[in-house]
Design a protein around this motif. Sequence first.
Motif, PDB file in Angstrom:
ATOM      1  N   LEU A 137      64.300 -69.608  45.338  1.00 27.62           N
ATOM      2  CA  LEU A 137      65.084 -70.112  45.809  1.00 27.62           C
ATOM      3  C   LEU A 137      65.414 -69.989  47.517  1.00 27.62           C
ATOM      4  CD1 LEU A 137      68.009 -71.106  45.011  1.00 27.62           C
ATOM      5  CD2 LEU A 137      68.533 -69.265  44.197  1.00 27.62           C
ATOM      6  N   GLY A 138      64.573 -68.676  47.810  1.00 24.64           N
ATOM      7  CA  GLY A 138      65.172 -68.198  49.064  1.00 24.64           C
ATOM      8  C   GLY A 138      63.743 -69.050  49.673  1.00 24.64           C
ATOM      9  N   GLU A 139      63.218 -69.322  49.130  1.00 28.37           N
ATOM     10  CA  GLU A 139      62.166 -70.831  49.675  1.00 28.37           C
ATOM     11  C   GLU A 139      62.475 -71.989  50.450  1.00 28.37           C
ATOM     12  OE1 GLU A 139      57.956 -72.067  49.270  1.00 28.37           O
ATOM     13  OE2 GLU A 139      58.319 -70.794  48.094  1.00 28.37           O
ATOM     14  N   VAL A 161      63.957 -73.684  53.790  1.00 29.44           N
ATOM     15  CA  VAL A 161      63.916 -74.586  54.245  1.00 29.44           C
ATOM     16  C   VAL A 161      64.902 -75.704  55.097  1.00 29.44           C
ATOM     17  CG1 VAL A 161      61.706 -77.240  53.346  1.00 29.44           C
ATOM     18  CG2 VAL A 161      61.411 -74.671  52.519  1.00 29.44           C
ATOM     19  N   LEU A 162      65.716 -75.614  54.063  1.00 34.16           N
ATOM     20  CA  LEU A 162      66.850 -76.288  53.608  1.00 34.16           C
ATOM     21  C   LEU A 162      67.296 -75.863  54.929  1.00 34.16           C
ATOM     22  CD1 LEU A 162      68.793 -78.790  52.512  1.00 34.16           C
ATOM     23  CD2 LEU A 162      69.763 -76.474  51.599  1.00 34.16           C
ATOM     24  N   ALA A 178      63.633 -79.596  50.010  1.00 31.90           N
ATOM     25  CA  ALA A 178      63.701 -78.116  50.182  1.00 31.90           C
ATOM     26  C   ALA A 178      62.763 -78.065  48.479  1.00 31.90           C
ATOM     27  CB  ALA A 178      64.912 -77.545  49.990  1.00 31.90           C
ATOM     28  N   PHE A 179      63.532 -78.287  47.970  1.00 32.16           N
ATOM     29  CA  PHE A 179      63.183 -77.507  45.912  1.00 32.16           C
ATOM     30  C   PHE A 179      61.095 -78.594  45.501  1.00 32.16           C
ATOM     31  CE2 PHE A 179      67.913 -76.982  44.948  1.00 32.16           C
ATOM     32  CZ  PHE A 179      67.316 -76.074  44.970  1.00 32.16           C
ATOM     33  N   ASN A 180      61.689 -79.564  46.635  1.00 25.31           N
ATOM     34  CA  ASN A 180      59.418 -80.280  46.310  1.00 25.31           C
ATOM     35  C   ASN A 180      58.998 -79.980  46.784  1.00 25.31           C
ATOM     36  OD1 ASN A 180      57.812 -82.133  45.698  1.00 25.31           O
ATOM     37  ND2 ASN A 180      59.257 -84.355  44.605  1.00 25.31           N
TER      38      ASN A 180
END
Length: 289
Positions: free
Chosen positions: A15-17, A21-22, A281-283
């Motif tokens: 999640l922090g990663e 990225v976001l 961000a999640f992909n």
Amino acid sequence: MNDTVEQAVEAVSPLGEALIVLRQNRPAVFGLVLLGLVVCFILCGKILQPDPFEIVSAPFSPPGQNGFLLGTDYLGRSIFTGLLAGGASTLAVGLASAALSVFIGVTVGALAGYFGGIIDDVLMRVAEFFQVLPALLFAMVLVTLFTPSLFTVSFAIGVVLWPQTARLTRAEFLRIRELEYVLAARAIGAKDARIMLRVILPNALPPLIVSATLTVGIAILFESGFSFLGLGDPNVMSWGVMIGANRNFILDAWWPVTIPGVAIFLTVFAVSLIGDGLNDAFNPELRGR
């Protein structure tokens, strides 16, 4: 600089990663700022509580004339006041519709993906039935069956938008249910409900969050379409109602329709940028775009 960012990414949770990225996605950050400004504008309306139906001047006063920043509509009501008061209703419809759509979609998709077999077949046939129906037309039928209100509009939009979320959830559950940690949870005797809610669902959330974000924008556009066709609640001001009430006079005065239309565009545009940024961000496969 890049090495420092990569080291920071490796040291944090997924999640922090994603948040790191976001933050580096400029369009997504712009969308967050833009949506934040829209929300602040709406909160000002809630605090000031202006009466959007009050007739304050002559009809069709142009922007800046008679002391009205954005002019007046066909009845002489302030456009600026309408934007202040109507933004909350517009955003409420979007959020409520998205919440209902995600709830139905996640429930159906989770049951279909986890249990499979006949349950999967039946639920996916139901989803396909809703998916082949013209969404806007079906939602219009549902609204006309009841008294138009924010509740009925939100309900109708949520009911027609869930199949895509259901199929996405099903795909995630089909993928995750065969992973080792899920098999381990099943081996130690964890119940199906616990595995679905506590083990699989948290790991399936990232794409569902993206889907929910984009659904908000679609719901706002649906509400605007209903109001344009005269199916919105005329007793509650919203940006869509403003467009629908003045649609017959657009050739005489552009501002009563154009200004709330721009407000809707900016809000949906901001939500779309955020959704695209969350998707990146999640992909992991898209983070290098």
